[in-house]
Design an enzyme around this catalytic site. Structure first.
Site, mmCIF file in Angstrom:
data_model
loop_
_atom_site.group_PDB
_atom_site.id
_atom_site.type_symbol
_atom_site.label_atom_id
_atom_site.label_comp_id
_atom_site.label_asym_id
_atom_site.label_seq_id
_atom_site.Cartn_x
_atom_site.Cartn_y
_atom_site.Cartn_z
ATOM 1 C CG ASP A 1 38.214 41.140 33.325
ATOM 2 O OD1 ASP A 1 37.953 40.035 32.867
ATOM 3 O OD2 ASP A 1 39.196 41.338 34.063
ATOM 4 N N GLY B 1 41.081 53.739 27.945
ATOM 5 C CA GLY B 1 40.878 52.679 26.964
ATOM 6 C C GLY B 1 39.748 52.885 25.973
HETATM 7 P P1 5GP Z 1 36.543 45.127 35.432
HETATM 8 O O1 5GP Z 1 36.209 46.013 36.587
HETATM 9 O O2 5GP Z 1 35.364 44.835 34.539
HETATM 10 O O3 5GP Z 1 37.203 43.853 35.898
HETATM 11 O O4 5GP Z 1 37.666 45.885 34.647
HETATM 12 C C1 5GP Z 1 37.544 46.386 33.365
HETATM 13 C C2 5GP Z 1 38.831 47.079 33.002
HETATM 14 O O5 5GP Z 1 39.931 46.177 33.163
HETATM 15 C C3 5GP Z 1 38.854 47.495 31.536
HETATM 16 O O6 5GP Z 1 38.314 48.773 31.340
HETATM 17 C C4 5GP Z 1 40.340 47.446 31.234
HETATM 18 O O7 5GP Z 1 40.935 48.659 31.637
HETATM 19 C C5 5GP Z 1 40.858 46.346 32.131
HETATM 20 N N1 5GP Z 1 40.974 45.082 31.364
HETATM 21 C C6 5GP Z 1 40.190 43.992 31.455
HETATM 22 N N2 5GP Z 1 40.589 43.025 30.587
HETATM 23 C C7 5GP Z 1 41.651 43.541 29.926
HETATM 24 C C8 5GP Z 1 42.501 43.046 28.872
HETATM 25 O O8 5GP Z 1 42.375 41.920 28.354
HETATM 26 N N3 5GP Z 1 43.490 43.886 28.448
HETATM 27 C C9 5GP Z 1 43.679 45.130 28.970
HETATM 28 N N4 5GP Z 1 44.665 45.855 28.486
HETATM 29 N N5 5GP Z 1 42.900 45.632 29.959
HETATM 30 C C10 5GP Z 1 41.904 44.854 30.430
#
Ligand code: 5GP
Length: 175
Positions: free
Chosen positions: A103, A44
């Protein structure tokens, strides 16, 4: 192709302006360092990283890591598997992690702890997007492009089932 796009949150121009600001800030913050290692989290962050490093007026080295979160695709479990590790040696170096979205923060929490254990000189995080209301751990983001609400977004490198990475803007998709 774009039937599922709901609303454009950030246009190509707005993103370019923000990336320039972030690049300028990073350039000024690292002015005293001889070099900076920028680590992108695949897939990403790839497009963001490509644009960002061209706005950083320093000697920059680029590397990538690929990680996968155990659990299902919509909820991060916090248990992260490294699919591709770094090629560069980072001990004693100034390191900047570049991420697309933070996130829950669990992925980056794991990554920062892993990279810190390699005895870096410093470690900072730059994320284009931040969903602060979803955070499940304590994580300090040093550079943030935009804060966004709790919506699923795509574009500018970010996918839905591997689609939409090539959109030049960032948008929400229909449920
Ligand atoms: P975390 O460990 O912070 O929950 O995950 C982050 C990862 O979740 C990001 O690098 C991404 O790959 C995915 N992610 C979180 N929110 C979104 C979103 O709204 N759209 C997409 N496509 N991926 C997301």
């Amino acid at each position: 192709m774009n039937r599922e796009i709901h609303e454009v949150l950030f246009s190509e121009e707005i993103i370019a302006q923000k990336v320039k600001e972030l690049g300028n800030k990073i350039t000024s913050d690292y002015q005293k360092q001889e070099e900076l290692i920028v680590i992108g989290v695949l897939k990403g962050a790839n497009i963001f990283l490509g644009d960002l490093v061209r706005q950083i007026q320093l000697s920059v080295y680029i590397d990538f890591m690929a990680v996968s979160s155990y659990g299902n695709s919509t909820f991060s479990s916090g248990i992260v598997r490294i699919l591709k590790d770094l090629d560069l040696e980072i001990e004693g170096k100034h390191v900047l992690i570049v991420e697309d979205i933070v996130d829950t923060g669990l992925t980056l929490k794991y990554l920062t702890e892993n990279l810190k254990s390699r005895n870096v000189a410093s470690l900072k995080i730059c994320s284009l997007l931040d969903k602060p209301f979803r955070r499940k751990c304590d994580l300090n983001l040093d550079y943030i492009g935009f804060e966004i609400p709790d919506a699923f977004i795509v574009g500018y490198g970010i996918d839905y089932a591997e689609k939409y990475r090539n959109l030049p803007y960032i948008a929400t998709i229909k449920e």
